[in-house]
Design a protein around this motif. Structure first.
Motif, PDB file in Angstrom:
ATOM      1  N   LEU A  60       0.830  -1.212   0.000  1.00 42.62           N
ATOM      2  CA  LEU A  60       0.000   0.000   0.000  1.00 42.62           C
ATOM      3  C   LEU A  60       0.860   1.256   0.000  1.00 42.62           C
ATOM      4  N   SER A  61       1.986   1.222   0.709  1.00 41.04           N
ATOM      5  CA  SER A  61       2.865   2.398   0.713  1.00 41.04           C
ATOM      6  C   SER A  61       3.418   2.662  -0.677  1.00 41.04           C
ATOM      7  N   LEU A  62       3.698   1.590  -1.420  1.00 44.16           N
ATOM      8  CA  LEU A  62       4.163   1.770  -2.796  1.00 44.16           C
ATOM      9  C   LEU A  62       3.063   2.385  -3.652  1.00 44.16           C
ATOM     10  N   ALA A  63       1.824   1.981  -3.383  1.00 46.05           N
ATOM     11  CA  ALA A  63       0.699   2.480  -4.179  1.00 46.05           C
ATOM     12  C   ALA A  63       0.449   3.969  -3.966  1.00 46.05           C
ATOM     13  N   ILE A  64       0.661   4.451  -2.733  1.00 47.80           N
ATOM     14  CA  ILE A  64       0.369   5.864  -2.457  1.00 47.80           C
ATOM     15  C   ILE A  64       1.625   6.712  -2.233  1.00 47.80           C
ATOM     16  N   GLY A  65       2.800   6.088  -2.280  1.00 44.05           N
ATOM     17  CA  GLY A  65       4.045   6.834  -2.154  1.00 44.05           C
ATOM     18  C   GLY A  65       4.440   7.160  -0.729  1.00 44.05           C
ATOM     19  N   GLY A  66       4.000   6.353   0.217  1.00 39.76           N
ATOM     20  CA  GLY A  66       4.387   6.590   1.612  1.00 39.76           C
ATOM     21  C   GLY A  66       3.331   6.079   2.564  1.00 39.76           C
ATOM     22  N   PHE A  67       3.295   6.674   3.738  1.00 40.68           N
ATOM     23  CA  PHE A  67       2.368   6.266   4.791  1.00 40.68           C
ATOM     24  C   PHE A  67       1.566   7.463   5.274  1.00 40.68           C
ATOM     25  N   CYS A  68       0.344   7.206   5.719  1.00 42.04           N
ATOM     26  CA  CYS A  68      -0.487   8.267   6.298  1.00 42.04           C
ATOM     27  C   CYS A  68       0.160   8.802   7.571  1.00 42.04           C
ATOM     28  N   SER A  69       0.827   7.930   8.281  1.00 38.83           N
ATOM     29  CA  SER A  69       1.548   8.295   9.499  1.00 38.83           C
ATOM     30  C   SER A  69       2.992   7.838   9.302  1.00 38.83           C
ATOM     31  N   PRO A  70       3.864   8.742   8.851  1.00 37.46           N
ATOM     32  CA  PRO A  70       5.228   8.335   8.512  1.00 37.46           C
ATOM     33  C   PRO A  70       6.063   8.030   9.756  1.00 37.46           C
ATOM     34  N   PRO A  71       7.098   7.206   9.600  1.00 37.48           N
ATOM     35  CA  PRO A  71       7.981   6.939  10.732  1.00 37.48           C
ATOM     36  C   PRO A  71       8.725   8.207  11.149  1.00 37.48           C
ATOM     37  N   VAL A  72       9.068   8.254  12.431  1.00 34.76           N
ATOM     38  CA  VAL A  72       9.821   9.379  12.986  1.00 34.76           C
ATOM     39  C   VAL A  72      11.238   8.890  13.239  1.00 34.76           C
ATOM     40  N   LEU A  73      12.218   9.626  12.700  1.00 30.57           N
ATOM     41  CA  LEU A  73      13.621   9.250  12.810  1.00 30.57           C
ATOM     42  C   LEU A  73      14.406  10.328  13.531  1.00 30.57           C
ATOM     43  N   ASN A 123       9.875  -3.700  -4.521  1.00 31.63           N
ATOM     44  CA  ASN A 123      10.092  -2.834  -5.672  1.00 31.63           C
ATOM     45  C   ASN A 123      11.236  -1.872  -5.333  1.00 31.63           C
ATOM     46  N   PRO A 124      12.481  -2.305  -5.583  1.00 34.72           N
ATOM     47  CA  PRO A 124      13.636  -1.497  -5.172  1.00 34.72           C
ATOM     48  C   PRO A 124      13.620  -0.057  -5.677  1.00 34.72           C
ATOM     49  N   ARG A 125      13.141   0.142  -6.873  1.00 31.20           N
ATOM     50  CA  ARG A 125      13.146   1.497  -7.441  1.00 31.20           C
ATOM     51  C   ARG A 125      12.128   2.401  -6.749  1.00 31.20           C
ATOM     52  N   ALA A 126      10.886   1.924  -6.630  1.00 26.33           N
ATOM     53  CA  ALA A 126       9.825   2.733  -6.028  1.00 26.33           C
ATOM     54  C   ALA A 126       9.967   2.821  -4.515  1.00 26.33           C
ATOM     55  N   GLY A 127      10.548   1.795  -3.893  1.00 28.51           N
ATOM     56  CA  GLY A 127      10.653   1.784  -2.439  1.00 28.51           C
ATOM     57  C   GLY A 127      11.954   2.320  -1.897  1.00 28.51           C
ATOM     58  N   GLU A 128      12.756   2.939  -2.766  1.00 34.23           N
ATOM     59  CA  GLU A 128      14.072   3.422  -2.331  1.00 34.23           C
ATOM     60  C   GLU A 128      13.967   4.523  -1.280  1.00 34.23           C
ATOM     61  N   ASN A 129      13.021   5.413  -1.437  1.00 31.95           N
ATOM     62  CA  ASN A 129      12.828   6.513  -0.493  1.00 31.95           C
ATOM     63  C   ASN A 129      11.377   6.522  -0.016  1.00 31.95           C
ATOM     64  N   ILE A 130      11.201   6.822   1.264  1.00 29.41           N
ATOM     65  CA  ILE A 130       9.853   6.993   1.793  1.00 29.41           C
ATOM     66  C   ILE A 130       9.823   8.287   2.588  1.00 29.41           C
ATOM     67  N   PRO A 131       8.674   8.940   2.638  1.00 31.93           N
ATOM     68  CA  PRO A 131       8.570  10.121   3.486  1.00 31.93           C
ATOM     69  C   PRO A 131       8.721   9.729   4.955  1.00 31.93           C
ATOM     70  N   ALA A 132       9.436  10.522   5.698  1.00 28.14           N
ATOM     71  CA  ALA A 132       9.630  10.303   7.130  1.00 28.14           C
ATOM     72  C   ALA A 132       9.789  11.661   7.799  1.00 28.14           C
ATOM     73  N   ILE A 133       9.537  11.683   9.082  1.00 24.13           N
ATOM     74  CA  ILE A 133       9.784  12.883   9.873  1.00 24.13           C
ATOM     75  C   ILE A 133      11.150  12.707  10.510  1.00 24.13           C
ATOM     76  N   VAL A 134      12.067  13.615  10.211  1.00 25.41           N
ATOM     77  CA  VAL A 134      13.414  13.548  10.764  1.00 25.41           C
ATOM     78  C   VAL A 134      13.545  14.648  11.803  1.00 25.41           C
ATOM     79  N   LEU A 135      13.818  14.245  13.036  1.00 22.16           N
ATOM     80  CA  LEU A 135      13.926  15.206  14.124  1.00 22.16           C
ATOM     81  C   LEU A 135      15.214  16.008  14.026  1.00 22.16           C
ATOM     82  N   GLU A 136      15.094  17.286  14.201  1.00 17.66           N
ATOM     83  CA  GLU A 136      16.264  18.151  14.281  1.00 17.66           C
ATOM     84  C   GLU A 136      16.791  18.101  15.708  1.00 17.66           C
ATOM     85  N   ALA A 137      18.071  18.279  15.888  1.00 16.56           N
ATOM     86  CA  ALA A 137      18.681  18.177  17.219  1.00 16.56           C
ATOM     87  C   ALA A 137      18.045  19.140  18.215  1.00 16.56           C
TER      88      ALA A 137
END
Length: 86
Positions: A17-30, A56-70
């Motif tokens: 499903l993430s491949l179908a919509i290009g990510g997640f409704c609730s992205p992981p937090v990193l 799908n290595p090509r489509a799944g290479e990047n996903i939206p995520a929330i990256v915390l700033e220091a």
């Protein structure tokens, strides 16, 4: 949190499903950990994304995520604890 804590079928479906919509409704937090990143919330989505990349290595290479700033990491982690998602 290891992937074995989750149902493999649900991870596969979520990955597809993430491949179908290009990510997640609730992205992981990193959070940055040196030169790498560690997952601090939404481990399920992270492991589903890893599986999506295998599907799908090509489509799944990047996903939206929330990256915390220091500078806001401690505030976000406190908020996640209150929301009980970390």
């Amino acid at each position: 949190m290891p992937a074995c804590h989750f149902d493999p079928n649900e991870l596969e479906i979520a990955g597809e499903l993430s491949l179908a919509i290009g990510g997640f409704c609730s992205p992981p937090v990193l959070a940055q950990d040196g030169d790498n990143y560690k997952v601090v919330s939404d481990h399920f989505q992270f492991h589903a994304a890893v599986l999506a990349r295998k599907l799908n290595p090509r489509a799944g290479e990047n996903i939206p995520a929330i990256v915390l700033e220091a500078e806001n990491q401690s505030a976000v982690l406190a908020q996640l604890k209150i929301l009980k998602v970390a």
